[in-house]
Write a protein that holds these residues in place. Structure first.
Motif, short mmCIF file in Angstrom:
data_model
loop_
_atom_site.label_atom_id
_atom_site.label_comp_id
_atom_site.label_asym_id
_atom_site.label_seq_id
_atom_site.Cartn_x
_atom_site.Cartn_y
_atom_site.Cartn_z
N MET A 35 60.43 70.40 -61.24
CA MET A 35 60.41 69.01 -60.82
C MET A 35 60.92 68.11 -61.95
O MET A 35 60.52 68.24 -63.11
CB MET A 35 58.99 68.59 -60.45
N SER A 38 59.19 62.33 -59.19
CA SER A 38 58.57 62.20 -57.87
C SER A 38 58.25 60.75 -57.60
O SER A 38 57.76 60.03 -58.48
CB SER A 38 57.28 63.02 -57.78
N ASP A 44 50.17 59.42 -50.14
CA ASP A 44 49.48 60.11 -51.22
C ASP A 44 48.15 59.44 -51.52
O ASP A 44 47.11 60.10 -51.69
CB ASP A 44 50.34 60.12 -52.49
N GLY A 61 51.79 64.58 -53.44
CA GLY A 61 53.19 64.34 -53.77
C GLY A 61 54.12 64.95 -52.75
O GLY A 61 53.99 66.13 -52.39
N HIS A 62 55.05 64.13 -52.24
CA HIS A 62 56.00 64.63 -51.24
C HIS A 62 57.32 63.87 -51.31
O HIS A 62 58.04 63.80 -50.32
CB HIS A 62 55.39 64.54 -49.85
N GLU A 63 57.63 63.31 -52.47
CA GLU A 63 58.92 62.64 -52.68
C GLU A 63 59.53 63.17 -53.97
O GLU A 63 59.85 62.42 -54.89
CB GLU A 63 58.73 61.12 -52.77
N GLY A 64 59.68 64.48 -54.05
CA GLY A 64 60.12 65.10 -55.29
C GLY A 64 61.61 65.37 -55.35
O GLY A 64 62.28 65.56 -54.35
N SER A 65 62.11 65.40 -56.58
CA SER A 65 63.48 65.82 -56.84
C SER A 65 63.47 66.75 -58.04
O SER A 65 62.67 66.58 -58.96
CB SER A 65 64.38 64.61 -57.10
N GLN A 137 54.85 71.30 -50.08
CA GLN A 137 55.60 71.17 -51.32
C GLN A 137 54.75 70.76 -52.50
O GLN A 137 54.69 71.46 -53.49
CB GLN A 137 56.76 70.18 -51.15
N SER A 139 54.72 67.59 -54.90
CA SER A 139 55.66 67.28 -55.96
C SER A 139 55.02 66.72 -57.22
O SER A 139 55.72 66.47 -58.21
CB SER A 139 56.72 66.28 -55.46
N GLY A 164 63.93 60.83 -55.63
CA GLY A 164 62.73 61.31 -54.98
C GLY A 164 62.38 60.61 -53.68
O GLY A 164 62.09 61.26 -52.66
#
Length: 277
Positions: A35, A38, A44, A61-65, A137, A139, A164
């Motif tokens: 990661m 995020s 969240d 967390g669910h906006e990860g890059s 996931q 993140s 993200g």
């Protein structure tokens, strides 16, 4: 392998950074992602507070890059070194997925809100005790494992630190306008709240050809950014006695064709309905 993650131990508890979390090994259709960044979504916070519950302890967390470190034996579309944005899981084979509406995947809850992997095992453990995951996931980690369908490849020359929110906030806002409201050139739209979701909805309205794109917020800096990104007009609702009247004044007394509320605040939602023509 051991990773670091932000863990919520119980309902309403604060995030606790732990560096002894055990990450599950790859399944054949999984990728392991380092990661980079995020986003933080209201969902969240809702899960942390217990407005909705998957289970505790949990890694949110669910906006990860991030960057792919390993790929499973069945993975075909991704490779080690690819830059990716993570998003929710859609099965791809149910009736709604095949119709092209993966956000209405019939298996959405099972795959995203169960807190476990498809076979019922844990994404994360601490001293052999289960820790729930979010959206297949989680993140808020240094490294995570997701299925191939959770990851979307992006160009390597884009700044991953800024991408993200594409995984949730931006697809939510833009999808609401482009896929559900479907405004036509000449229509008008007002967006209440100009965070990630609102800005994405606003830009989608601009792309769709709306002649009036009205951004409503209580923070001047946000409204200034909305103006840069395509809002034709802005309204600071904290400084305006009657937001509905202000919107009507901008639309020849008619109101707008469409409204998008991103606040979840009852009086704001009521104003958004009243502002429709």
């Amino acid at each position: 392998m051991k990773i670091k993650a932000a863990v919520v131990e119980q309902q309403g508890a604060p995030f606790v950074i732990k560096d002894n979390i055990e990450l599950a090994p790859l399944h054949p259709d999984d990728v392991q992602v380092h990661m980079v960044a995020s986003g933080i979504c209201h969902s969240d916070e809702a899960l942390r507070k217990g407005d909705a519950i998957i289970g505790y302890p949990i890694v949110l967390g669910h906006e990860g890059s991030g960057i792919i470190e390993k790929v499973g034996s069945n993975v075909q579309s991704l490779k080690v070194g690819d830059h990716v944005v993570l998003s929710f899981y859609a099965c791809g084979i149910c009736e709604n997925c095949l119709k092209g509406v993966p956000t209405q995947c019939l298996n959405y809850a099972e795959n995203n809100l169960s807190g476990v992997r498809p076979d019922g095992s844990s994404h994360f453990t601490e001293n052999d005790h289960h820790i729930a995951d979010m959206f297949d996931q989680s993140s808020f980690t240094t490294t995570t494992v997701v299925r191939e369908r959770n990851a979307v490849k992006v160009p390597d020359d884009l700044d991953l630190r800024k991408l993200g929110p594409l995984g949730c906030g931006y697809v939510t806002g833009s999808g609401t306008v482009l896929n559900t409201l479907k405004p036509k050139p000449g229509d008008t739209i007002a967006v209440f709240g100009t965070g990630a979701v609102g800005l994405a909805a606003m830009m989608a309205g601009k792309i769709s050809g709306c002649t009036k794109v009205i951004a409503v917020d209580i923070i001047d800096d946000r409204l200034a950014l909305a103006k840069e990104l395509g809002a034709t007009d802005t309204i600071n609702s904290r400084q305006t006695d009657d937001v509905v009247a202000a919107i009507q004044a901008l639309t020849n007394g008619r109101g707008v064709n469409f409204c998008v509320d991103t606040t979840g605040i009852t009086p704001v939602m009521e104003d958004s309905i009243k502002a429709l023509c």
